[in-house]
Design a protein around this motif. Structure first.
Motif, PDB file in Angstrom:
ATOM      1  N   ASP A 166       0.787  -1.233   0.000  1.00 46.75           N
ATOM      2  CA  ASP A 166       0.000   0.000   0.000  1.00 46.75           C
ATOM      3  C   ASP A 166       0.818   1.281   0.000  1.00 46.75           C
ATOM      4  OD1 ASP A 166      -2.090  -1.668   0.007  1.00 46.75           O
ATOM      5  OD2 ASP A 166      -2.897  -1.109   1.964  1.00 46.75           O
ATOM      6  N   THR A 167       2.128   1.176  -0.011  1.00 46.89           N
ATOM      7  CA  THR A 167       2.930   2.393   0.060  1.00 46.89           C
ATOM      8  C   THR A 167       3.228   2.915  -1.363  1.00 46.89           C
ATOM      9  OG1 THR A 167       4.745   3.323   1.353  1.00 46.89           O
ATOM     10  CG2 THR A 167       5.282   1.382   0.033  1.00 46.89           C
ATOM     11  N   PRO A 168       3.331   4.243  -1.525  1.00 49.35           N
ATOM     12  CA  PRO A 168       3.524   4.783  -2.876  1.00 49.35           C
ATOM     13  C   PRO A 168       4.681   4.139  -3.654  1.00 49.35           C
ATOM     14  CG  PRO A 168       3.101   6.560  -1.347  1.00 49.35           C
ATOM     15  CD  PRO A 168       3.189   5.301  -0.516  1.00 49.35           C
ATOM     16  N   MET A 169       5.830   3.921  -2.973  1.00 48.34           N
ATOM     17  CA  MET A 169       6.980   3.374  -3.705  1.00 48.34           C
ATOM     18  C   MET A 169       6.740   1.941  -4.210  1.00 48.34           C
ATOM     19  SD  MET A 169       9.215   5.562  -4.348  1.00 48.34           S
ATOM     20  CE  MET A 169      10.485   4.493  -4.983  1.00 48.34           C
ATOM     21  N   LYS A 170       5.676   1.298  -3.729  1.00 44.41           N
ATOM     22  CA  LYS A 170       5.331  -0.025  -4.257  1.00 44.41           C
ATOM     23  C   LYS A 170       4.247   0.112  -5.326  1.00 44.41           C
ATOM     24  CE  LYS A 170       3.865  -4.490  -4.361  1.00 44.41           C
ATOM     25  NZ  LYS A 170       2.703  -4.907  -5.140  1.00 44.41           N
ATOM     26  N   ARG A 171       3.089   0.572  -4.938  1.00 46.42           N
ATOM     27  CA  ARG A 171       1.957   0.440  -5.872  1.00 46.42           C
ATOM     28  C   ARG A 171       2.008   1.399  -7.064  1.00 46.42           C
ATOM     29  NH1 ARG A 171      -2.781   2.649  -1.872  1.00 46.42           N
ATOM     30  NH2 ARG A 171      -3.604   0.562  -2.008  1.00 46.42           N
ATOM     31  N   HIS A 177       3.248   0.000 -13.359  1.00 47.46           N
ATOM     32  CA  HIS A 177       4.160  -0.278 -14.478  1.00 47.46           C
ATOM     33  C   HIS A 177       4.528  -1.760 -14.562  1.00 47.46           C
ATOM     34  CE1 HIS A 177       4.632   3.929 -15.477  1.00 47.46           C
ATOM     35  NE2 HIS A 177       4.699   4.172 -14.172  1.00 47.46           N
ATOM     36  N   GLY A 178       4.768  -2.368 -13.415  1.00 46.42           N
ATOM     37  CA  GLY A 178       5.193  -3.773 -13.409  1.00 46.42           C
ATOM     38  C   GLY A 178       4.120  -4.680 -13.983  1.00 46.42           C
ATOM     39  N   THR A 179       2.922  -4.609 -13.413  1.00 46.66           N
ATOM     40  CA  THR A 179       1.849  -5.482 -13.910  1.00 46.66           C
ATOM     41  C   THR A 179       1.480  -5.098 -15.336  1.00 46.66           C
ATOM     42  OG1 THR A 179       1.033  -5.606 -11.651  1.00 46.66           O
ATOM     43  CG2 THR A 179      -0.427  -6.428 -13.360  1.00 46.66           C
ATOM     44  N   TYR A 207      -4.851   0.057  -9.445  1.00 46.38           N
ATOM     45  CA  TYR A 207      -3.467   0.347  -9.823  1.00 46.38           C
ATOM     46  C   TYR A 207      -3.023  -0.532 -10.995  1.00 46.38           C
ATOM     47  CZ  TYR A 207      -3.194   3.273  -5.734  1.00 46.38           C
ATOM     48  OH  TYR A 207      -3.417   4.272  -4.832  1.00 46.38           O
ATOM     49  N   CYS A 208      -3.298  -1.844 -10.895  1.00 49.57           N
ATOM     50  CA  CYS A 208      -2.857  -2.756 -11.962  1.00 49.57           C
ATOM     51  C   CYS A 208      -3.621  -2.487 -13.256  1.00 49.57           C
ATOM     52  CB  CYS A 208      -3.068  -4.213 -11.542  1.00 49.57           C
ATOM     53  SG  CYS A 208      -2.054  -4.729 -10.153  1.00 49.57           S
ATOM     54  N   GLY A 209      -4.946  -2.360 -13.155  1.00 50.32           N
ATOM     55  CA  GLY A 209      -5.766  -2.156 -14.351  1.00 50.32           C
ATOM     56  C   GLY A 209      -5.403  -0.862 -15.059  1.00 50.32           C
ATOM     57  N   LEU A 280      -8.182 -15.111 -22.961  1.00 51.62           N
ATOM     58  CA  LEU A 280      -8.529 -14.704 -21.594  1.00 51.62           C
ATOM     59  C   LEU A 280      -7.323 -14.900 -20.678  1.00 51.62           C
ATOM     60  CD1 LEU A 280     -11.276 -15.825 -22.980  1.00 51.62           C
ATOM     61  CD2 LEU A 280     -12.132 -15.838 -20.659  1.00 51.62           C
ATOM     62  N   ALA A 281      -7.013 -13.858 -19.913  1.00 49.86           N
ATOM     63  CA  ALA A 281      -5.889 -13.954 -18.978  1.00 49.86           C
ATOM     64  C   ALA A 281      -6.251 -13.243 -17.685  1.00 49.86           C
ATOM     65  CB  ALA A 281      -4.651 -13.311 -19.591  1.00 49.86           C
ATOM     66  N   ASN A 282      -5.632 -13.685 -16.609  1.00 51.89           N
ATOM     67  CA  ASN A 282      -5.844 -13.035 -15.306  1.00 51.89           C
ATOM     68  C   ASN A 282      -4.519 -12.478 -14.796  1.00 51.89           C
ATOM     69  OD1 ASN A 282      -6.736 -12.419 -12.613  1.00 51.89           O
ATOM     70  ND2 ASN A 282      -5.803 -14.359 -11.973  1.00 51.89           N
ATOM     71  N   ALA A 283      -4.555 -11.233 -14.314  1.00 52.33           N
ATOM     72  CA  ALA A 283      -3.351 -10.675 -13.689  1.00 52.33           C
ATOM     73  C   ALA A 283      -3.577 -10.431 -12.201  1.00 52.33           C
ATOM     74  CB  ALA A 283      -2.939  -9.388 -14.394  1.00 52.33           C
ATOM     75  N   GLY A 284      -4.744 -10.777 -11.682  1.00 53.60           N
ATOM     76  CA  GLY A 284      -5.016 -10.657 -10.246  1.00 53.60           C
ATOM     77  C   GLY A 284      -4.382 -11.816  -9.493  1.00 53.60           C
ATOM     78  N   HIS A 285      -4.357 -11.726  -8.170  1.00 49.82           N
ATOM     79  CA  HIS A 285      -3.521 -12.668  -7.418  1.00 49.82           C
ATOM     80  C   HIS A 285      -3.982 -14.127  -7.504  1.00 49.82           C
ATOM     81  CE1 HIS A 285      -0.436 -13.797  -4.606  1.00 49.82           C
ATOM     82  NE2 HIS A 285      -1.346 -14.552  -4.003  1.00 49.82           N
TER      83      HIS A 285
END
Ligand code: NAI
Length: 408
Positions: A166-171, A177-179, A207-209, A280-285
């Protein structure tokens, strides 16, 4: 040098922030005498984190956090690092997967590092006898934090856990960008399909979407977003994408990617509407966003290509990647997030682990934010590694920003 070691060496050269932290850890040994249990995707970047924690003095026990994401050559190389024991193996069944989680817990970790909360779940259910030896933990991903908050609400979480996600430097970097980049890279590498001109449906504009939509648009795709949150839907609309419900989008998409962290986002009522050849692909956990059980029970399936299962429905072929597991890691060529992004995420993990070692026993059970000083430290280390300098506030500006009576 064997392939796993080569992969680790390759990753290390693009992880300057973690390298700097490792140098400090080697001198200060903040994890000396502690056992760290990890359940993360076992590939090269994770291996560099594990060796960094070992360099800090920890005894590290690690397994995977997904049955399909381990790279066996890296797992082997990691097992050779002094202070690290690795139990991860690719392609294991559910039973074997949890047996490896149990082997990590058998080492009685004082600190846990999870990606999806499987270690902590096990500790609070079948391995409760070990709870007293845990000082605290760190959680890497959105879904794990949802689960931890649900536990906290029910008064179940017995030790402090830092919500690294949940911290800015992660999400702002990893999730966006990563996902965004790695999910599309994995789709392209697995299917050999062109993204330009495709109608891509992104389910979930978090964030991911958001990152995925932006990168797909950059490659020339037309993007539809589906959402359940009015604010995020409006944000997607104003970012220039079409927004609609999945019932409508199902018939329009050439490529679907789910990034909601929710269940049954694409389900039995959507598949029959889809175009022949839809991917069809999933990028969620977790592998619950696309209802694979429905497809398995209602259609004929074939494996025509590595990492793709094709379901025949009403004469149409629907292609599901990596069994609906997170596409950027679980497809055969999935390499996970780009290295530079994981340098930031794992720098946070390393510093938060040291923070838990120092302060965990003073904290009550619950979910904690990453300390702002750690977030800033990682940002500064990264800027330093890039040779970028920024401005600093003048005394006048500090005064202005902290006053309430200076107007026009
Ligand atoms: P987020 O909470 O920022 O975004 C999720 C979005 O999905 C929210 O806007 C929510 O309103 C929406 N949503 C929920 N149910 C929906 C439904 N039925 N239909 C449409 N939209 C729906 O979460 P974030 O950070 O984007 O993470 C999403 C998932 O991706 C999580 O499971 C997380 O653990 C995972 N993740 C995966 C990574 C990877 O490497 N593939 C990396 C980082 C996170």
């Amino acid at each position: 040098m064997k392939s796993g070691e080569l992969k680790m060496r390759w990753a290390r050269q693009y992880m300057p922030v973690l390298a700097e932290i490792r140098r400090t850890f080697q001198e200060e040994r903040p994890l000396s005498g502690l056992t760290v249990g990890m359940a993360l995707h076992v590939e090269a970047k994770t291996a560099v984190l594990a060796e960094t924690l070992a360099a800090a003095g920890a005894e590290v026990h690690i397994t995977g956090c997904n049955p399909l994401s381990t790279q066996d050559d890296v797992a082997e190389a990691l097992g050779m690092v002094p202070g690290v024991t690795c139990y991860a193996k690719r392609g294991v069944g559910v039973e074997e997967y949890y047996a490896a989680i149990d082997r990590v817990l058998d080492a009685a970790p004082s600190i846990t590092i999870d990606d999806g909360m499987d270690l902590i779940h096990r500790l609070h259910t079948t391995r409760r006898e070990l709870l007293d030896s845990v000082i605290g933990g760190c959680e890497e991903t959105t879904t794990g934090i949802h689960r931890l908050r649900a536990m906290t609400k029910e008064g179940e979480l017995r030790f402090p856990v830092i919500a690294v996600n949940d911290t800015p430097m992660k999400r702002f970097f990893d999730n966006v960008h990563g996902t965004g980049e790695s999910a599309l890279t994995a789709v392209m590498a697995t299917t050999n399909a062109l993204i330009a001109g495709k109608q891509i449906v992104v389910a979930g504009y978090g964030y991911c979407g958001n990152g995925l939509a932006k990168k797909a648009h950059g490659l020339g795709a037309r993007v539809i977003v589906t959402e359940v949150d009015a604010r995020r839907a409006l944000q997607a609309h104003m970012d220039g994408y079409e927004v609609m419900g999945m019932d409508e989008a199902a018939a329009r998409g050439d490529l679907f990617v789910t990034t909601t962290g929710n269940t049954s986002v694409i389900s039995g009522r959507h598949f029959p509407k889809m175009k022949h050849g839809a991917i069809l692909a999933n990028a969620g956990h977790f592998n619950v966003e696309i209802d694979i059980d429905w497809l398995e029970n209602h259609t004929e399936a074939t494996e025509d290509r590595d990492g793709i299962r094709t379901y025949c429905i009403g004469g149409k072929a629907l292609h599901v990647l990596a069994e609906g597991r997170l596409v950027n890691l679980a497809t055969p060529k999935g390499m996970g997030h780009p290295i530079e992004v994981m340098d930031l995420s794992f720098a946070l993990q390393a510093l938060c682990t040291a923070h838990i070692a120092r302060h965990g026993s003073e904290l009550e059970g619950g979910v904690y934010e990453v300390p702002a000083a750690i977030d800033e430290q990682v940002a500064n280390l990264k800027l330093g590694s890039l040779g970028i300098t920024i401005d600093t506030l003048t005394e006048e500006q500090v005064r202005y920003m902290s006053s309430w009576d200076i107007g026009t």
